[in-house]
Scaffold this motif. Structure first.
Motif, PDB file in Angstrom:
ATOM      1  N   ARG A  16       0.828  -1.210   0.000  1.00  0.00           N
ATOM      2  CA  ARG A  16       0.000   0.000   0.000  1.00  0.00           C
ATOM      3  C   ARG A  16       0.863   1.260   0.000  1.00  0.00           C
ATOM      4  NH1 ARG A  16      -4.053  -2.544   4.426  1.00  0.00           N
ATOM      5  NH2 ARG A  16      -5.376  -3.676   2.961  1.00  0.00           N
ATOM      6  N   THR A  17       1.961   1.222   0.729  1.00  0.00           N
ATOM      7  CA  THR A  17       2.863   2.372   0.768  1.00  0.00           C
ATOM      8  C   THR A  17       3.490   2.599  -0.603  1.00  0.00           C
ATOM      9  OG1 THR A  17       3.321   2.028   3.108  1.00  0.00           O
ATOM     10  CG2 THR A  17       4.922   3.331   1.874  1.00  0.00           C
TER      11      THR A  17
ATOM     12  N   TYR B  77       2.246   1.761  -3.437  1.00  0.00           N
ATOM     13  CA  TYR B  77       1.184   2.268  -4.314  1.00  0.00           C
ATOM     14  C   TYR B  77       0.998   3.772  -4.110  1.00  0.00           C
ATOM     15  CZ  TYR B  77      -3.423   3.160  -6.249  1.00  0.00           C
ATOM     16  OH  TYR B  77      -4.465   3.690  -6.960  1.00  0.00           O
ATOM     17  N   ARG B  78       0.953   4.185  -2.859  1.00  0.00           N
ATOM     18  CA  ARG B  78       0.764   5.615  -2.571  1.00  0.00           C
ATOM     19  C   ARG B  78       1.942   6.448  -3.077  1.00  0.00           C
ATOM     20  NH1 ARG B  78      -1.024   3.502   2.723  1.00  0.00           N
ATOM     21  NH2 ARG B  78      -3.288   3.457   2.629  1.00  0.00           N
TER      22      ARG B  78
ATOM     23  N   SER C 170       3.720   5.815  -5.634  1.00  0.00           N
ATOM     24  CA  SER C 170       3.786   5.813  -7.099  1.00  0.00           C
ATOM     25  C   SER C 170       2.778   6.754  -7.745  1.00  0.00           C
ATOM     26  CB  SER C 170       3.569   4.398  -7.635  1.00  0.00           C
ATOM     27  OG  SER C 170       2.228   3.993  -7.437  1.00  0.00           O
ATOM     28  N   ARG C 171       1.863   7.309  -6.971  1.00  0.00           N
ATOM     29  CA  ARG C 171       0.851   8.209  -7.544  1.00  0.00           C
ATOM     30  C   ARG C 171       1.436   9.528  -7.931  1.00  0.00           C
ATOM     31  NH1 ARG C 171      -4.374   8.334  -3.894  1.00  0.00           N
ATOM     32  NH2 ARG C 171      -4.095   6.417  -2.820  1.00  0.00           N
TER      33      ARG C 171
END
Length: 50
Positions: free
Chosen positions: A43-44, A46-47, A49-50
């Protein structure tokens, strides 16, 4: 957090479980002060990579 994860990946630590283990070994807490798990690492990442 991104520079630390980049450093771990440069050392060959690339799986989610291995990154979680490395963060826990370095005693780096999660945002809530707990231990890292592979899903939290996912999740980290993913965040970041935004």
């Amino acid at each position: 957090m991104a520079p630390l994860i980049d450093e771990l990946e440069a050392q060959g630590i690339t799986s989610l479980g291995a990154i979680a283990q490395a963060l826990n070994e370095r005693e780096i807490p999660t945002a809530r002060g707990g231990k890292w798990t592979p899903i939290q690492v996912s999740r980290t990442l993913y965040r970041l990579s935004r």
